[in-house]
Structures are given as C-alpha cells and as structure tokens.
Design a protein around this motif. Structure first.
Motif, PDB file in Angstrom:
ATOM      1  N   GLY A  94       0.836  -1.198   0.000  1.00  0.00           N
ATOM      2  CA  GLY A  94       0.000   0.000   0.000  1.00  0.00           C
ATOM      3  C   GLY A  94       0.867   1.243   0.000  1.00  0.00           C
ATOM      4  O   GLY A  94       2.024   1.213   0.428  1.00  0.00           O
ATOM      5  N   SER A  95       0.278   2.322  -0.509  1.00  0.00           N
ATOM      6  CA  SER A  95       1.001   3.585  -0.534  1.00  0.00           C
ATOM      7  C   SER A  95       0.563   4.440   0.647  1.00  0.00           C
ATOM      8  O   SER A  95      -0.635   4.533   0.959  1.00  0.00           O
ATOM      9  CB  SER A  95       0.706   4.338  -1.829  1.00  0.00           C
ATOM     10  N   THR A  96       1.522   5.109   1.257  1.00  0.00           N
ATOM     11  CA  THR A  96       1.188   5.998   2.375  1.00  0.00           C
ATOM     12  C   THR A  96       0.380   7.213   1.894  1.00  0.00           C
ATOM     13  O   THR A  96      -0.152   7.951   2.714  1.00  0.00           O
ATOM     14  CB  THR A  96       2.465   6.481   3.100  1.00  0.00           C
ATOM     15  N   SER A  97       0.258   7.368   0.576  1.00  0.00           N
ATOM     16  CA  SER A  97      -0.607   8.445   0.059  1.00  0.00           C
ATOM     17  C   SER A  97      -2.072   8.172   0.409  1.00  0.00           C
ATOM     18  O   SER A  97      -2.912   9.078   0.327  1.00  0.00           O
ATOM     19  CB  SER A  97      -0.452   8.595  -1.463  1.00  0.00           C
ATOM     20  N   SER A  98      -2.392   6.918   0.785  1.00  0.00           N
ATOM     21  CA  SER A  98      -3.779   6.577   1.141  1.00  0.00           C
ATOM     22  C   SER A  98      -4.088   6.790   2.621  1.00  0.00           C
ATOM     23  O   SER A  98      -5.209   6.505   3.059  1.00  0.00           O
ATOM     24  CB  SER A  98      -4.070   5.111   0.791  1.00  0.00           C
ATOM     25  N   MET A  99      -3.126   7.263   3.392  1.00  0.00           N
ATOM     26  CA  MET A  99      -3.421   7.505   4.815  1.00  0.00           C
ATOM     27  C   MET A  99      -4.515   8.570   4.943  1.00  0.00           C
ATOM     28  O   MET A  99      -4.490   9.575   4.227  1.00  0.00           O
ATOM     29  CB  MET A  99      -2.172   7.990   5.567  1.00  0.00           C
ATOM     30  N   ILE A 100      -5.437   8.348   5.854  1.00  0.00           N
ATOM     31  CA  ILE A 100      -6.520   9.323   6.060  1.00  0.00           C
ATOM     32  C   ILE A 100      -5.968  10.554   6.771  1.00  0.00           C
ATOM     33  O   ILE A 100      -6.242  11.690   6.371  1.00  0.00           O
ATOM     34  CB  ILE A 100      -7.665   8.682   6.884  1.00  0.00           C
TER      35      ILE A 100
END
Ligand SMILES: O=C(O)/C=C/C(=O)CC(=O)C(=O)O
Ligand SMILES: [Mg+2]
Length: 220
Positions: A157-163
């Motif tokens: 997963g990419s940390t760009s998806s962190m909320i």
C-alpha cells in the motif's frame, strides 16, 4: 540511510509506542469498521519492541496472529501541543514497523468493550527496522510499504492513502500525550492483513529503501 546507531539510542530508552488504527480506508473496510473521522489511538509497551534476528513470539492465548505492516515515525524532539505547521521539525526519521495483532482476542475485546492490550501490546508485538533518516524519505506520504509471508505478497500500500497525515497525527497526539525524543508513532496499516503460523517467515519493506525479516515462533 538506515542507521542502527541512532535506533539503539531510542531502543535503550524504551520510549512510548503510540499506534494509530484504521488510518487506511481499505483496511477499515476489510475489518468491517467505519472509516474514522478522528484518529483511533492505542499504545504498545516498550517490551513490544523486537529487532531483526530475534523471533516474534505468538502469544499462547491466540489462534489468529495477524501481520500489519506500517510506517513508523521516530520523534527526535519532544513537545506538547505541537502545531501541524511545525510538526515535521519534531521528526528524527522513520522506521518500518509491524503491528502484530492477536485478531481473535481483539475481536473478543471489541465485543466486550475491553481495551486492546492483550491483542496489541504483548512482548515482541512491534518488530522495528533500523532508523531511516528524514533525508532518505523525502516524501513520507508517497512511499510504498509491503509485506510478504513465505515469499507470497500479502500487503502492499502507498502511504498516500493515509486518512490522517503525519503532521496532523503528531499535532493531534501531542495535545493528549507529551511526545519525547525516541517515541515511535505507528501510522496504521494498509489492507491485506491476515494470519501467520508458527515458523512462517515474514519479509517487509519500504520501496527498495529498507527491508527486514522475522520468523514466527510459539511462546513457550
Ligand atoms: O477495529 C479493528 O477491528 C481493528 C483495528 C486495528 O487493528 C487498527 C490498526 O492497528 C491499524 O489499522 O493499523
Ligand atoms: Mg495497526
């Protein structure tokens, strides 16, 4: 670059491990949780730390030990009520971490309205890599974290998806808990969590920046 010298400093101090849960919508959904509107926080104990070369010990009371690969943020300068705008000044670097979770126990705790300590904070529940300098990870919100079990990719997963972003989390946490040098913040896991068995080997990494390897053993 990774630096074991710096990490041993924070290792010896045994500072706090503050974990953020449900910070990736796809992971919240895979466990049938609502996507949070505020960070979900819990703690691990200093004895949860484990380093490459030592095994992860499966607690005797679980039949479902899950892996969760996460980006860790290592605090270099402590503070209270830290503003988002200056939050990154408090970051020493990063670490690759696993949030090992006794999922069956966590499910029971959730049903009973009990805290997650037995599920999340047992000895060796937080494997941690060497420290990665801030300069090595230019954009911590755009890196790929991954985990394989016995050579099969389970999580990517990419940390760009962190909320919630890292500055937001540092600011939010520091309003409640004073941050100190050496504290470690686990920023949540992307989807793909699943169970591991005795003698399984896990290899996890951040892009091609760092990787670490751990084997599962049963607690005697
Ligand atoms: O609420 C649940 O069922 C599970 C939540 C978690 O284990 C949260 C995390 O540790 C995470 O998202 O990384
Ligand atoms: Mg987690």
């Amino acid at each position: 670059m990774a630096s074991s010298k710096n990490l041993s400093r924070f290792w010896e101090w045994g500072r706090k491990i503050i974990c953020v849960g449900r910070n990736y919508a796809e992971h919240a959904k895979e466990l049938k949780n609502a996507v949070p509107t505020e960070p979900v926080l819990f703690l691990k104990t200093p004895s949860a730390y484990v380093r490459e070369g030592a095994p992860i010990l499966m607690p005797y009371y679980t039949n479902s030990l899950h892996h969760e690969v996460e980006l860790g943020v290592v605090i270099g300068k402590g503070g209270k009520d830290i503003a988002q705008s200056s939050a990154m000044d408090h970051v020493e670097g990063y670490a690759l971490c696993l949030d090992m979770t006794a999922r069956d126990v966590q499910d029971q705790c959730k049903k009973k309205g009990l805290p997650w300590t037995l599920a999340k904070a047992f000895d060796t529940s937080c494997p941690v890599s060497d420290l990665i300098s801030r300069e090595t990870i230019k954009d911590p919100h755009n890196i790929k974290i991954w985990l394989k079990v016995n050579d099969v990719l389970r999580q990517e997963g990419s940390t760009s998806s962190m909320i919630f972003s890292i500055p937001f989390l540092i600011s939010y946490i520091s309003r409640v808990i004073t941050l100190e040098e050496g504290d470690l913040i686990l920023t949540g896991t992307p989807k793909g969590v699943a169970a591991v068995q005795e003698d399984d080997e896990m290899v996890a990494g951040i892009d091609d920046i760092i990787s670490m390897r751990f084997r599962i053993k049963k607690q005697l």
